[in-house]
Design a protein around this motif. Structure first.
Motif, PDB file in Angstrom:
ATOM      1  N   HIS A  53       0.855  -1.178   0.000  1.00 49.19           N
ATOM      2  CA  HIS A  53       0.000   0.000   0.000  1.00 49.19           C
ATOM      3  C   HIS A  53       0.895   1.234   0.000  1.00 49.19           C
ATOM      4  O   HIS A  53       1.967   1.247   0.607  1.00 49.19           O
ATOM      5  N   ASN A  54       0.460   2.287  -0.677  1.00 55.52           N
ATOM      6  CA  ASN A  54       1.239   3.519  -0.678  1.00 55.52           C
ATOM      7  C   ASN A  54       1.333   4.101   0.727  1.00 55.52           C
ATOM      8  O   ASN A  54       0.388   4.015   1.507  1.00 55.52           O
ATOM      9  N   CYS A  55       2.478   4.688   1.038  1.00 54.71           N
ATOM     10  CA  CYS A  55       2.655   5.491   2.252  1.00 54.71           C
ATOM     11  C   CYS A  55       2.515   4.692   3.550  1.00 54.71           C
ATOM     12  O   CYS A  55       2.118   5.239   4.584  1.00 54.71           O
ATOM     13  N   GLY A  56       2.850   3.404   3.517  1.00 55.01           N
ATOM     14  CA  GLY A  56       2.833   2.627   4.752  1.00 55.01           C
ATOM     15  C   GLY A  56       3.775   3.184   5.789  1.00 55.01           C
ATOM     16  O   GLY A  56       3.482   3.159   6.991  1.00 55.01           O
ATOM     17  N   ASP A  57       4.913   3.711   5.329  1.00 53.03           N
ATOM     18  CA  ASP A  57       5.869   4.305   6.250  1.00 53.03           C
ATOM     19  C   ASP A  57       5.304   5.554   6.911  1.00 53.03           C
ATOM     20  O   ASP A  57       5.545   5.809   8.088  1.00 53.03           O
ATOM     21  N   ILE A  58       4.524   6.332   6.153  1.00 58.04           N
ATOM     22  CA  ILE A  58       3.910   7.533   6.724  1.00 58.04           C
ATOM     23  C   ILE A  58       2.864   7.152   7.758  1.00 58.04           C
ATOM     24  O   ILE A  58       2.774   7.759   8.834  1.00 58.04           O
ATOM     25  N   GLN A  87      -6.674   8.051  13.693  1.00 60.53           N
ATOM     26  CA  GLN A  87      -7.395   7.724  12.462  1.00 60.53           C
ATOM     27  C   GLN A  87      -8.000   8.982  11.835  1.00 60.53           C
ATOM     28  O   GLN A  87      -7.950   9.168  10.615  1.00 60.53           O
ATOM     29  N   GLN A  88      -8.547   9.858  12.661  1.00 60.85           N
ATOM     30  CA  GLN A  88      -9.115  11.099  12.151  1.00 60.85           C
ATOM     31  C   GLN A  88      -8.045  11.955  11.479  1.00 60.85           C
ATOM     32  O   GLN A  88      -8.270  12.539  10.415  1.00 60.85           O
ATOM     33  N   GLU A  89      -6.862  12.015  12.094  1.00 63.85           N
ATOM     34  CA  GLU A  89      -5.760  12.783  11.513  1.00 63.85           C
ATOM     35  C   GLU A  89      -5.317  12.172  10.183  1.00 63.85           C
ATOM     36  O   GLU A  89      -5.003  12.897   9.223  1.00 63.85           O
ATOM     37  N   MET A  90      -5.316  10.846  10.103  1.00 63.72           N
ATOM     38  CA  MET A  90      -4.973  10.179   8.846  1.00 63.72           C
ATOM     39  C   MET A  90      -6.009  10.498   7.767  1.00 63.72           C
ATOM     40  O   MET A  90      -5.657  10.709   6.599  1.00 63.72           O
ATOM     41  N   ASN A  91      -7.272  10.521   8.154  1.00 60.96           N
ATOM     42  CA  ASN A  91      -8.321  10.872   7.206  1.00 60.96           C
ATOM     43  C   ASN A  91      -8.091  12.270   6.644  1.00 60.96           C
ATOM     44  O   ASN A  91      -8.199  12.502   5.427  1.00 60.96           O
ATOM     45  N   GLU A  92      -7.768  13.210   7.518  1.00 59.62           N
ATOM     46  CA  GLU A  92      -7.545  14.595   7.087  1.00 59.62           C
ATOM     47  C   GLU A  92      -6.296  14.695   6.213  1.00 59.62           C
ATOM     48  O   GLU A  92      -6.271  15.455   5.234  1.00 59.62           O
ATOM     49  N   TYR A  93      -5.268  13.923   6.563  1.00 58.88           N
ATOM     50  CA  TYR A  93      -4.036  13.931   5.774  1.00 58.88           C
ATOM     51  C   TYR A  93      -4.303  13.434   4.352  1.00 58.88           C
ATOM     52  O   TYR A  93      -3.798  13.985   3.369  1.00 58.88           O
ATOM     53  N   SER A  94      -5.124  12.376   4.232  1.00 62.80           N
ATOM     54  CA  SER A  94      -5.378  11.778   2.924  1.00 62.80           C
ATOM     55  C   SER A  94      -6.196  12.691   2.015  1.00 62.80           C
ATOM     56  O   SER A  94      -6.143  12.553   0.791  1.00 62.80           O
ATOM     57  N   VAL A  95      -6.947  13.634   2.597  1.00 59.11           N
ATOM     58  CA  VAL A  95      -7.733  14.567   1.789  1.00 59.11           C
ATOM     59  C   VAL A  95      -6.814  15.439   0.939  1.00 59.11           C
ATOM     60  O   VAL A  95      -7.095  15.712  -0.239  1.00 59.11           O
ATOM     61  N   SER A  96      -5.699  15.877   1.522  1.00 60.58           N
ATOM     62  CA  SER A  96      -4.762  16.743   0.799  1.00 60.58           C
ATOM     63  C   SER A  96      -3.583  15.981   0.209  1.00 60.58           C
ATOM     64  O   SER A  96      -2.734  16.573  -0.452  1.00 60.58           O
ATOM     65  N   GLU A 130      -3.616  12.680  -1.882  1.00 55.19           N
ATOM     66  CA  GLU A 130      -4.419  11.603  -2.475  1.00 55.19           C
ATOM     67  C   GLU A 130      -3.670  10.285  -2.510  1.00 55.19           C
ATOM     68  O   GLU A 130      -4.265   9.212  -2.388  1.00 55.19           O
ATOM     69  N   GLU A 131      -2.347  10.348  -2.659  1.00 52.05           N
ATOM     70  CA  GLU A 131      -1.552   9.133  -2.734  1.00 52.05           C
ATOM     71  C   GLU A 131      -1.577   8.341  -1.433  1.00 52.05           C
ATOM     72  O   GLU A 131      -1.243   7.155  -1.398  1.00 52.05           O
ATOM     73  N   ALA A 132      -2.009   8.996  -0.326  1.00 49.25           N
ATOM     74  CA  ALA A 132      -2.036   8.337   0.986  1.00 49.25           C
ATOM     75  C   ALA A 132      -3.410   7.784   1.345  1.00 49.25           C
ATOM     76  O   ALA A 132      -3.611   7.303   2.465  1.00 49.25           O
ATOM     77  N   ASN A 133      -4.337   7.837   0.408  1.00 52.07           N
ATOM     78  CA  ASN A 133      -5.704   7.421   0.724  1.00 52.07           C
ATOM     79  C   ASN A 133      -5.789   5.966   1.179  1.00 52.07           C
ATOM     80  O   ASN A 133      -6.621   5.613   2.015  1.00 52.07           O
ATOM     81  N   ASP A 134      -4.927   5.114   0.642  1.00 53.12           N
ATOM     82  CA  ASP A 134      -4.969   3.685   0.974  1.00 53.12           C
ATOM     83  C   ASP A 134      -3.917   3.298   2.011  1.00 53.12           C
ATOM     84  O   ASP A 134      -3.696   2.116   2.255  1.00 53.12           O
ATOM     85  N   MET A 135      -3.276   4.264   2.644  1.00 52.95           N
ATOM     86  CA  MET A 135      -2.228   3.924   3.600  1.00 52.95           C
ATOM     87  C   MET A 135      -2.837   3.276   4.846  1.00 52.95           C
ATOM     88  O   MET A 135      -4.000   3.489   5.188  1.00 52.95           O
ATOM     89  N   GLY A 136      -2.023   2.491   5.519  1.00 47.04           N
ATOM     90  CA  GLY A 136      -2.486   1.846   6.742  1.00 47.04           C
ATOM     91  C   GLY A 136      -1.338   1.275   7.533  1.00 47.04           C
ATOM     92  O   GLY A 136      -0.216   1.132   7.037  1.00 47.04           O
ATOM     93  N   PRO A 179      -6.952   5.631   6.673  1.00 44.89           N
ATOM     94  CA  PRO A 179      -8.092   6.441   6.245  1.00 44.89           C
ATOM     95  C   PRO A 179      -9.311   5.630   5.812  1.00 44.89           C
ATOM     96  O   PRO A 179     -10.440   5.986   6.129  1.00 44.89           O
ATOM     97  N   ILE A 180      -9.113   4.561   5.030  1.00 39.62           N
ATOM     98  CA  ILE A 180     -10.260   3.803   4.524  1.00 39.62           C
ATOM     99  C   ILE A 180     -10.220   2.359   5.010  1.00 39.62           C
ATOM    100  O   ILE A 180     -10.838   1.479   4.412  1.00 39.62           O
ATOM    101  N   LYS A 181      -9.530   2.121   6.117  1.00 34.69           N
ATOM    102  CA  LYS A 181      -9.392   0.763   6.633  1.00 34.69           C
ATOM    103  C   LYS A 181     -10.530   0.418   7.599  1.00 34.69           C
ATOM    104  O   LYS A 181     -11.045   1.275   8.308  1.00 34.69           O
ATOM    105  N   ASN A 182     -10.879  -0.856   7.602  1.00 35.20           N
ATOM    106  CA  ASN A 182     -11.782  -1.362   8.624  1.00 35.20           C
ATOM    107  C   ASN A 182     -11.015  -1.415   9.935  1.00 35.20           C
ATOM    108  O   ASN A 182      -9.983  -2.080  10.025  1.00 35.20           O
ATOM    109  N   LEU A 183     -11.501  -0.719  10.955  1.00 36.24           N
ATOM    110  CA  LEU A 183     -10.759  -0.603  12.209  1.00 36.24           C
ATOM    111  C   LEU A 183     -11.459  -1.357  13.326  1.00 36.24           C
ATOM    112  O   LEU A 183     -12.602  -1.055  13.679  1.00 36.24           O
ATOM    113  N   THR A 184     -10.766  -2.341  13.870  1.00 35.67           N
ATOM    114  CA  THR A 184     -11.193  -3.024  15.087  1.00 35.67           C
ATOM    115  C   THR A 184     -10.130  -2.765  16.144  1.00 35.67           C
ATOM    116  O   THR A 184      -8.939  -2.988  15.893  1.00 35.67           O
ATOM    117  N   ILE A 185     -10.543  -2.304  17.313  1.00 36.94           N
ATOM    118  CA  ILE A 185      -9.603  -1.974  18.387  1.00 36.94           C
ATOM    119  C   ILE A 185      -9.830  -2.942  19.546  1.00 36.94           C
ATOM    120  O   ILE A 185     -10.863  -2.887  20.208  1.00 36.94           O
TER     121      ILE A 185
END
Length: 249
Positions: free
Chosen positions: A43-48, A87-96, A98-104, A175-181
């Motif tokens: 996935h793109n931006c896994g390191d980020i 997760q919310q911060e990741m969502n906001e990051y992916s808005v600006s 786009e390459e990070a939309n699928d990061m996890g 950002p778009i991952k199914n999250l179970t905590i």
């Protein structure tokens, strides 16, 4: 309780970059935080994703007035709110970006406080405990295998659990991952070791190998080096991170 730690990460021999991130922190009021995150390969931006999660947890821990957090419920709330804010911060990051939309990233946390260990698990990084009762895996991987076995436990004997597809994740932080905590706690018998690993370590070590290394009369640093070395010797195909805590009186 006194908590000491040693840790090591290695890019391994098959990956072009190391997408694992980790941190160990202690404060003056007696809490200790250990975190290992493994950015999702493929996935793109896994390191980020992994570095963002660790950096934010570090800030939350350092900025928290821990004298005001005393009960299990308060600690659970702190852990869950921290993860959800990341997760919310990741969502906001992916808005600006786009390459990070699928990061996890995966995430495993051990927080030592109030003579307890509080655990958080997302994905398939792991936490183990080792003491005079032996080695115990504390977290359960969020993957297709465990999801299937939860509903069909009688099928285990029929399955080839080593097939790669069983390890596909059912939960991750992104950002778009199914999250179970998963959040839980346990009392600590001292002395005890807590071992946090990315899958580049534990997928390539048998439990008897981990136990054999941890029971050696050697330093924490040496134990961690041996865990990484043995996983590499067993042809680990991923990044490798191991963090070992010793909790004692």
């Amino acid at each position: 309780m006194n908590v000491v730690a040693s840790y090591k990460t290695d890019i391994g021999t098959f990956r072009r970059e190391n997408q694992d991130s980790f941190v160990f922190l202690k404060n003056k009021t007696g809490q200790a935080l250990a975190v290992v995150c493994d950015g999702l390969g493929g996935h793109n931006c896994g390191d980020i994703a992994s570095s963002m999660a660790v950096a934010m947890l570090k800030n939350f821990f350092n900025q928290t007035e821990w004298k005001k957090i005393k009960t299990d419920d308060q600690i659970y709330d702190w852990l869950r709110t921290s993860v959800e804010t990341i997760q919310q911060e990741m969502n906001e990051y992916s808005v600006s970006h786009e390459e990070a939309n699928d990061m996890g990233t995966t995430m495993v946390i051990t927080l030592i406080a109030n003579h307890k260990a509080y655990l958080v698990n997302i994905g398939d990084s792991r936490a183990y405990m080792f003491n005079d009762k032996g080695l115990k895996q504390l977290t359960s991987d969020h993957n297709i295998l465990n999801l299937y076995l939860k509903n069909n436990p009688e099928k285990l004997a029929e399955m080839d659990v080593n097939k790669t597809y069983w390890k596909a994740l059912t939960s991750a932080l992104g950002p778009i991952k199914n999250l179970t905590i998963d959040i839980f706690d346990l009392s600590i018998t001292t002395p005890s070791y807590f071992l946090l690993t990315s899958d580049g370590v534990h997928d390539f070590l048998e439990e008897w190998e981990i136990s054999h290394i941890l029971e050696k009369n050697s330093s924490l640093k040496s134990k961690v080096k041996m865990l990484i070395k043995q996983a590499l010797s067993n042809v680990s195909t991923d990044n490798l991170t191991a963090m070992l805590l010793l909790v004692k009186d």
